[in-house]
Design a protein around this motif. Structure first.
Motif, short mmCIF file in Angstrom:
data_model
loop_
_atom_site.label_atom_id
_atom_site.label_comp_id
_atom_site.label_asym_id
_atom_site.label_seq_id
_atom_site.Cartn_x
_atom_site.Cartn_y
_atom_site.Cartn_z
N CYS A 1 0.84 -1.21 0.00
CA CYS A 1 0.00 0.00 0.00
C CYS A 1 0.87 1.26 0.00
O CYS A 1 1.81 1.38 0.80
N SER B 1 1.57 2.46 6.31
CA SER B 1 0.75 1.27 6.06
C SER B 1 1.39 0.02 6.66
O SER B 1 0.71 -0.81 7.28
N ASN C 1 1.10 0.15 10.46
CA ASN C 1 -0.24 -0.19 10.91
C ASN C 1 -0.51 -1.68 10.84
O ASN C 1 -1.19 -2.24 11.71
N GLN C 2 0.04 -2.34 9.81
CA GLN C 2 -0.14 -3.78 9.69
C GLN C 2 0.59 -4.51 10.81
O GLN C 2 0.07 -5.47 11.39
#
Length: 257
Positions: free
Chosen positions: A81, A86, A89-90
């Motif tokens: 992403c 990103s 956050n994952q």
């Protein structure tokens, strides 16, 4: 005879803290040898059950050597992403999910110096999980470093592993960091309360020495304060924790705040 040994080994394994590694390769680059030191360090902390690398395949500079690292057990998590943070956050989502799973780790090793992980570290501590942060020099948020239960620089790993993570030679007692000692202390108070025991100095000190989660604590002389000095007595250690506002004393008993 075989079944007895098998049962004994299972018991030993259950007593070891479960450890997971969450490596943000966007923030920290490790060579193959450094990655091996990271794995060895994690195994010193307990039983390593998971080791994940988070990266963006759209950025070639972020893709570590897969073949070499897969051979030492790393799982690659591609987050292609383009949105900022990103991969972070994952990583956070996976870590929180793991903590709520049946086989939840006791220790989370966050390989990143990114300040975005400060809230994750604080939440792990609220869950009574140990949060270890490993980062590269010159690339770490000070607030993240302070929040961690334990902090190490990448270039320290080889020596920590070769010296068995601080175990001294000639059978001397190992050390425990001040933050770990405080967590061990609070754990002992909770244990005493659960078992219906009083929380006097002698009982809490004894329970701390029996801790499975913090086996390096062998008395107040093994505590290393942030400035490198040591406490001269257990009461002075307790006074320091009281000053932090983590507990209070009442009639020679320790109470959680």
């Amino acid at each position: 005879m075989k079944s007895i040994l098998g049962s004994s080994q299972t018991k030993i394994n259950k007593q070891k803290p479960l450890v997971s590694i969450y490596w943000d390769s966007q923030n920290v680059y490790l060579t193959e040898e450094e990655a091996k030191s990271l794995v060895a360090f994690a195994k010193l902390k307990g039983r390593l059950i998971s080791q994940k690398i988070y990266y963006n395949s759209g950025c070639k500079s972020q893709v570590p050597t897969k073949v070499a690292l897969k051979s030492i057990g790393f799982i690659f998590v591609d987050v292609p992403c383009p949105l900022k943070n990103s991969a972070d956050n994952q990583l956070i989502a996976h870590c929180i999910k793991d903590m709520n799973s049946k086989n939840a780790p006791d220790v989370a090793i966050i390989v990143s110096g990114d300040g975005d992980f400060e809230d994750l570290v604080l939440n792990l501590k609220k869950l009574s999980k140990k949060a270890i942060v490993i980062a590269q020099r010159g690339n770490v948020k000070q607030s993240l470093k302070i929040a961690a239960d334990e902090f190490k620089f990448v270039d320290e790993l080889p020596n920590l592993v070769s010296n068995k993570a601080g175990l001294q030679k000639d059978d001397k007692l190992p050390y425990i960091t001040y933050n770990d000692a405080v967590n061990c202390f609070i754990e002992a108070i909770k244990t005493a309360i659960q078992e219906g025991k009083s929380t006097t100095y002698s009982i809490i000190a004894n329970l701390m020495c029996q801790s499975q989660r913090f086996p390096n604590y062998k008395g107040v002389s093994t505590i290393h304060k942030p400035d490198g000095t040591k406490f001269s007595s257990f009461k002075k250690f307790v006074a320091a924790v009281v000053k932090q506002g983590k507990i209070k004393l009442q009639n020679e008993e320790m109470l959680l705040v």
